[in-house]
Design an enzyme around this catalytic site. Structure first.
Site, short mmCIF file in Angstrom:
data_model
loop_
_atom_site.label_atom_id
_atom_site.label_comp_id
_atom_site.label_asym_id
_atom_site.label_seq_id
_atom_site.Cartn_x
_atom_site.Cartn_y
_atom_site.Cartn_z
N LEU A 182 0.87 -1.18 0.00
CA LEU A 182 0.00 0.00 0.00
C LEU A 182 0.91 1.22 0.00
O LEU A 182 1.72 1.39 0.93
CB LEU A 182 -0.91 0.05 1.23
N GLU A 183 0.83 2.04 -1.05
CA GLU A 183 1.59 3.29 -1.08
C GLU A 183 0.79 4.37 -0.38
O GLU A 183 -0.31 4.71 -0.81
CB GLU A 183 1.89 3.70 -2.52
N LEU A 184 1.33 4.91 0.70
CA LEU A 184 0.69 5.99 1.43
C LEU A 184 1.27 7.30 0.89
O LEU A 184 2.47 7.56 1.03
CB LEU A 184 0.95 5.88 2.93
#
Length: 312
Positions: free
Chosen positions: A151-153
């Site tokens: 998951l790229e925040l």
């Protein structure tokens, strides 16, 4: 993982990404009744009951009775009014998302986490019509998110550090890999890397160096398995032996530069599409995503097993 008995999650959008996230959340929530789905399509409940089971491994799919406990919201206010997490996976339309988040903000609890699964629209642009721009965070998955750990925040300059920290804690506790990007950039990181390879792949096929199927086999038989174990920096650092990445470039830096110099300059709309699209259809028809997902799960399981073995 301890299942939070009080957590309520609302998903906005019941397309491929939205239902993939639904499948993931259902495995961690205490009951399907803690999940709410909102989507304006008229046949939403039938769509969920028929499509959501396909995101689970054979034999592990929830029963229709269990899936019927999922709350189907018929309005945005009712969908978000009691949610602790609101995750949007709607169309890639900036005006739509700007309007949506302004509406969500009016009706959601003040401490609810607000996440967008966008593939390329930064939080700073999506939050333009919000009163409190600190609340919104891009949480970009790698498809399919019910399987892929990343998951790229991607915070905007306004996003609250507390929102980022709470989001990181949520995904880490569920065995995912949340990576915070230091600043917004077009397409984020995973897509930029994937699209760079795709561009060179299109160039090589368009130039007649290799066919679509042969190129896929090259990747599947080399970079694919290697990158499941180590990314490009670690891989080439290992390739340099005792001198690491510096030694790698000292040895074949000239070849690297020559490839960079000759890298494909193809662009969408240049005319390569007809031939490449035709080859893809001839080779693959409709891709069996169940097979893809089954193999991907097993690859990730084996990598994790071997990493744990190495730590003993």
């Amino acid at each position: 993982m301890e299942k939070d008995p009080h957590l309520n999650i609302t998903l906005i959008g019941a397309g491929t990404i939205g239902l993939s996230f639904a499948a993931f959340h259902l495995t961690h929530l205490p009951s399907p009744s803690h999940l709410t789905i909102y989507d304006p399509r008229p046949n939403l409940e039938a769509h969920i009951l028929s499509t959501l089971p396909t995101f689970f491994p054979p034999g592990d799919s929830p029963t229709p009775a269990s899936l019927s406990q999922i709350k189907i919201a018929h309005s945005l206010p009712s969908a978000v009014s009691t949610a602790h997490i609101i995750q949007e996976s709607g169309p890639e339309s900036l005006p739509l998302k700007q309007s949506l988040w302004a509406d969500v903000e009016r009706h959601a609890p003040q401490d609810a986490l607000l996440w967008s699964s966008t593939s390329g629209l930064p939080a700073s642009q999506q939050a333009q019509h919000m009163r409190d721009k600190t609340r919104l965070l891009v949480v970009h998955p790698f498809n399919p998110p019910h399987i892929m750990p990343l998951l790229e925040l991607v915070p905007s300059p306004s996003t609250s550090p507390s929102v980022i920290q709470r989001t990181q804690a949520f995904w880490t506790s569920r065995g995912r890999v949340p990576i915070q990007l230091k600043r917004e950039t077009t397409g984020f990181v995973a897509n930029r890397l994937a699209f760079a390879l795709l561009r060179e792949a299109v160039h090589l096929v368009e130039q007649g160096v290799v066919g679509v199927q042969e190129l896929d086999r090259i990747v599947e038989s080399s970079m694919g398995p290697r990158w499941a174990v180590a990314g490009p920096f670690k891989s080439y650092h290992a390739g340099g032996g005792s001198t690491g990445l510096e030694g790698f470039f000292a040895n074949i830096g000239g070849t690297v530069q020559a490839c960079w110099d000759e890298a494909g300059r193809v662009n969408v709309g240049d005319g390569w599409e007809e031939g490449v699209f035709r080859q893809a259809k001839e080779c693959y028809g409709t891709v069996d995503t169940e097979e893809r997902d089954r193999i991907t799960r097993r690859v990730l399981e084996v990598v994790e097993e071997e990493r744990k073995r190495g730590k003993r």
